[in-house]
Scaffold this active site. Sequence first.
Site, PDB file in Angstrom:
ATOM      1  N   ALA A 131      17.164  -6.242  15.787  1.00  0.00           N
ATOM      2  CA  ALA A 131      16.969  -7.610  16.282  1.00  0.00           C
ATOM      3  C   ALA A 131      15.863  -8.335  15.509  1.00  0.00           C
ATOM      4  O   ALA A 131      15.992  -9.522  15.201  1.00  0.00           O
ATOM      5  CB  ALA A 131      16.634  -7.582  17.775  1.00  0.00           C
TER       6      ALA A 131
ATOM      7  N   ASP B 274      -4.161  -8.522   6.751  1.00  0.00           N
ATOM      8  CA  ASP B 274      -3.238  -8.244   7.854  1.00  0.00           C
ATOM      9  C   ASP B 274      -2.368  -9.490   7.994  1.00  0.00           C
ATOM     10  O   ASP B 274      -2.842 -10.549   8.414  1.00  0.00           O
ATOM     11  CB  ASP B 274      -4.037  -7.992   9.146  1.00  0.00           C
ATOM     12  CG  ASP B 274      -3.135  -7.664  10.322  1.00  0.00           C
ATOM     13  OD1 ASP B 274      -1.919  -7.986  10.261  1.00  0.00           O
ATOM     14  OD2 ASP B 274      -3.638  -7.088  11.298  1.00  0.00           O
TER      15      ASP B 274
ATOM     16  N   LYS C 279      14.872  -7.854  12.395  1.00  0.00           N
ATOM     17  CA  LYS C 279      15.325  -8.192  11.044  1.00  0.00           C
ATOM     18  C   LYS C 279      16.421  -9.262  11.106  1.00  0.00           C
ATOM     19  O   LYS C 279      16.511 -10.124  10.239  1.00  0.00           O
ATOM     20  CB  LYS C 279      15.835  -6.936  10.330  1.00  0.00           C
ATOM     21  CG  LYS C 279      14.729  -5.952   9.969  1.00  0.00           C
ATOM     22  CD  LYS C 279      13.797  -6.513   8.902  1.00  0.00           C
ATOM     23  CE  LYS C 279      12.801  -5.490   8.401  1.00  0.00           C
ATOM     24  NZ  LYS C 279      11.849  -6.049   7.430  1.00  0.00           N
TER      25      LYS C 279
ATOM     26  N   THR D  98      11.355   6.433   1.640  1.00  0.00           N
ATOM     27  CA  THR D  98       9.917   6.113   1.789  1.00  0.00           C
ATOM     28  C   THR D  98       9.401   6.840   3.034  1.00  0.00           C
ATOM     29  O   THR D  98      10.143   7.567   3.694  1.00  0.00           O
ATOM     30  CB  THR D  98       9.693   4.600   2.003  1.00  0.00           C
ATOM     31  OG1 THR D  98      10.186   4.248   3.304  1.00  0.00           O
ATOM     32  CG2 THR D  98      10.365   3.750   0.951  1.00  0.00           C
TER      33      THR D  98
ATOM     34  N   SER E  98      15.136  -7.503   4.366  1.00  0.00           N
ATOM     35  CA  SER E  98      15.791  -7.216   5.637  1.00  0.00           C
ATOM     36  C   SER E  98      16.467  -5.849   5.520  1.00  0.00           C
ATOM     37  O   SER E  98      16.140  -5.059   4.628  1.00  0.00           O
ATOM     38  CB  SER E  98      16.802  -8.326   5.940  1.00  0.00           C
ATOM     39  OG  SER E  98      17.386  -8.113   7.200  1.00  0.00           O
TER      40      SER E  98
ATOM     41  N   SER F  41       0.829  -1.223   0.000  1.00  0.00           N
ATOM     42  CA  SER F  41       0.000   0.000   0.000  1.00  0.00           C
ATOM     43  C   SER F  41       0.856   1.261   0.000  1.00  0.00           C
ATOM     44  O   SER F  41       0.340   2.361  -0.165  1.00  0.00           O
ATOM     45  CB  SER F  41      -0.955   0.002   1.197  1.00  0.00           C
ATOM     46  OG  SER F  41      -0.215   0.079   2.392  1.00  0.00           O
TER      47      SER F  41
HETATM   48  N1  LIG Z   1      12.795   2.540   3.880  1.00  0.00           N
HETATM   49  C1  LIG Z   1      13.960   2.101   4.306  1.00  0.00           C
HETATM   50  O1  LIG Z   1      14.908   2.893   4.486  1.00  0.00           O
HETATM   51  C2  LIG Z   1      14.187   0.647   4.590  1.00  0.00           C
HETATM   52  C3  LIG Z   1      15.502   0.196   4.836  1.00  0.00           C
HETATM   53  C4  LIG Z   1      15.721  -1.161   5.095  1.00  0.00           C
HETATM   54  C5  LIG Z   1      14.662  -2.047   5.084  1.00  0.00           C
HETATM   55  N2  LIG Z   1      13.387  -1.584   4.856  1.00  0.00           N
HETATM   56  C6  LIG Z   1      12.280  -2.551   4.891  1.00  0.00           C
HETATM   57  O2  LIG Z   1      11.540  -2.453   3.692  1.00  0.00           O
HETATM   58  C7  LIG Z   1      10.187  -2.842   3.944  1.00  0.00           C
HETATM   59  C8  LIG Z   1       9.235  -1.808   3.373  1.00  0.00           C
HETATM   60  O3  LIG Z   1       9.433  -0.593   4.038  1.00  0.00           O
HETATM   61  P1  LIG Z   1       8.981   0.833   3.479  1.00  0.00           P
HETATM   62  O4  LIG Z   1      10.123   1.745   3.674  1.00  0.00           O
HETATM   63  O5  LIG Z   1       8.381   0.698   2.145  1.00  0.00           O
HETATM   64  O6  LIG Z   1       7.884   1.227   4.587  1.00  0.00           O
HETATM   65  P2  LIG Z   1       6.365   1.706   4.493  1.00  0.00           P
HETATM   66  O7  LIG Z   1       6.188   2.711   3.420  1.00  0.00           O
HETATM   67  O8  LIG Z   1       6.003   2.074   5.900  1.00  0.00           O
HETATM   68  O9  LIG Z   1       5.564   0.398   4.048  1.00  0.00           O
HETATM   69  C9  LIG Z   1       5.247  -0.631   4.931  1.00  0.00           C
HETATM   70  C10 LIG Z   1       4.202  -1.515   4.290  1.00  0.00           C
HETATM   71  O10 LIG Z   1       3.945  -2.612   5.192  1.00  0.00           O
HETATM   72  C11 LIG Z   1       2.549  -2.789   5.267  1.00  0.00           C
HETATM   73  N3  LIG Z   1       2.113  -3.374   6.527  1.00  0.00           N
HETATM   74  C12 LIG Z   1       2.305  -2.911   7.788  1.00  0.00           C
HETATM   75  N4  LIG Z   1       1.696  -3.705   8.669  1.00  0.00           N
HETATM   76  C13 LIG Z   1       1.107  -4.685   7.951  1.00  0.00           C
HETATM   77  C14 LIG Z   1       0.311  -5.813   8.286  1.00  0.00           C
HETATM   78  N5  LIG Z   1       0.012  -6.101   9.574  1.00  0.00           N
HETATM   79  N6  LIG Z   1      -0.143  -6.615   7.301  1.00  0.00           N
HETATM   80  C15 LIG Z   1       0.138  -6.336   6.008  1.00  0.00           C
HETATM   81  N7  LIG Z   1       0.913  -5.308   5.625  1.00  0.00           N
HETATM   82  C16 LIG Z   1       1.364  -4.495   6.590  1.00  0.00           C
HETATM   83  C17 LIG Z   1       1.975  -1.392   5.109  1.00  0.00           C
HETATM   84  O11 LIG Z   1       0.638  -1.468   4.610  1.00  0.00           O
HETATM   85  P3  LIG Z   1      -0.699  -1.309   5.493  1.00  0.00           P
HETATM   86  O12 LIG Z   1      -0.455  -0.272   6.536  1.00  0.00           O
HETATM   87  O13 LIG Z   1      -1.728  -0.933   4.465  1.00  0.00           O
HETATM   88  O14 LIG Z   1      -0.962  -2.669   6.063  1.00  0.00           O
HETATM   89  C18 LIG Z   1       2.884  -0.801   4.049  1.00  0.00           C
HETATM   90  O15 LIG Z   1       2.390  -1.097   2.769  1.00  0.00           O
HETATM   91  C19 LIG Z   1      10.070  -3.045   5.456  1.00  0.00           C
HETATM   92  O16 LIG Z   1      10.189  -4.425   5.759  1.00  0.00           O
HETATM   93  C20 LIG Z   1      11.266  -2.273   5.991  1.00  0.00           C
HETATM   94  O17 LIG Z   1      11.695  -2.747   7.239  1.00  0.00           O
HETATM   95  C21 LIG Z   1      13.122  -0.270   4.596  1.00  0.00           C
END
Ligand SMILES: NC(=O)c1ccc[n+]([C@@H]2O[C@H](COP(=O)([O-])OP(=O)(O)OC[C@H]3O[C@@H](n4cnc5c(N)ncnc54)[C@H](OP(=O)(O)O)[C@@H]3O)[C@@H](O)[C@H]2O)c1
Length: 264
Positions: free
Chosen positions: A140, A46, A142, A173, A124, A9
Site C-alpha cells: 500500500a 533523515d 509503494k 540486499t 517502487s 548507506s
Molecule cells: N531489496 C528489494 O528486494 C527491493 C525490492 C523492491 C523495492 N525495493 C526498494 O528499494 C529501496 C532500497 O531498498 P534496499 O533493498 O536497498 O534496502 P536497505 O538496504 O534496507 O536500504 C534502505 C536505505 O534507506 C535508508 N533510510 C531508511 N530510513 C531513512 C530515513 N529516515 N532517512 C534517510 N534514509 C533512510 C537507509 O539508510 P539509513 O538507515 O542510514 O538512514 C538505507 O540506506 C527501498 O525503497 C525498497 O523499498 C527493494
Amino acid sequence: MTIVITGTSSGIGFVLAEYFGKNGHQVFGLSRKNVESPYFTTIPTDITMAEAVEKAVQEVLSKSGRIDVLINNAGMGMVGPVEDSSKEEILKLFNLNLVGAVQMMSAVLPIMRGQRSGKIINISSIGSEMGLPFRGFYSASKSALDKVTEAIRYEISPWNIDACTLHLGDIKTNIAENRVKTNVSEPYRTTFDKVYALMNSHVDQGTEPLEVARYIEKLLASNRWKAHFYFGKFGQKIGVPLKWMLPQNMYENLMRKYNSLDKA
Ligand SMILES: NC(=O)c1ccc[n+]([C@@H]2O[C@H](COP(=O)([O-])OP(=O)(O)OC[C@H]3O[C@@H](n4cnc5c(N)ncnc54)[C@H](OP(=O)(O)O)[C@@H]3O)[C@@H](O)[C@H]2O)c1
C-alpha cells in the site's frame, strides 16, 4: 550530471551512488548513517524531517549549483498480518516510503523548475501492483507513491521535468533486516512463518543491485519516459500483466501457489 540519491548507506542506494560516482557524475547521498566513499558525498539526513531535507538540498545546491536527477530510493519494508499491525507501525512506514519521498520531490522541484529540466525516479516495487500476503502495508505504501508519481507527472511537465516509478522485483540486499516487523498473533503464526521464510529466500536469490544501476543508467539516457518501469526477474514481472489479464480468482489462486498458501 548532479544526482541526489536517498538511502545510500546500504543496499541498492549505496551501489547506485558508487556506480554513478565512478561514471563521472557528481553524486550526493542522503541517509541517516554517514558512509565514506571516494565516489559520492553523504549528507547525513533523515528524509522524514522536512527541515533536514530542505537543508540537505540547499547544501547540494551550494556545492553543485544544480540538481539534474533525484532518485528517491530510501525506503523500508514491513511484514506481518494486517490484523496485527499497529497505527504506529503503519505511520512509520508511510512516513518514510510516501511522505519522505514527497518531501524530497518538494525540495528539489523549485530548483528543477528554475533549470527548466530535471528527472525524478521513485523506487517502487512490483509488489505495489498487488496486495502481497503479510506485506499489505508495504504494498500500500509503494502503491501510494505510484499514484502520487502518476499525478505529479501532469503537474511538472510544463517545466520539462519528468518523473517515473521504477518497480523492482526482489533485489539481493539487507532489506529483510531493516523491515518493520509486526508481532504475529497465534492464529496467523504457522502461515506467516511459511510465507516469511519464502519472502526472505526470494530476496536472497534476488537480482544484484548493480543490475539496477545499469538499468537506471539506460533509463536516464532515454527520452521516452512513462509513469511506470519494471525491473526484475521475469517470473515476478509477469505478475503485473497477469493481474489484469486473468480472471481475479484465477490470479489469486496463482498468487496462493507462488506464496505456498492454502485456502480453507
Ligand atoms: N531489496 C528489494 O528486494 C527491493 C525490492 C523492491 C523495492 N525495493 C526498494 O528499494 C529501496 C532500497 O531498498 P534496499 O533493498 O536497498 O534496502 P536497505 O538496504 O534496507 O536500504 C534502505 C536505505 O534507506 C535508508 N533510510 C531508511 N530510513 C531513512 C530515513 N529516515 N532517512 C534517510 N534514509 C533512510 C537507509 O539508510 P539509513 O538507515 O542510514 O538512514 C538505507 O540506506 C527501498 O525503497 C525498497 O523499498 C527493494
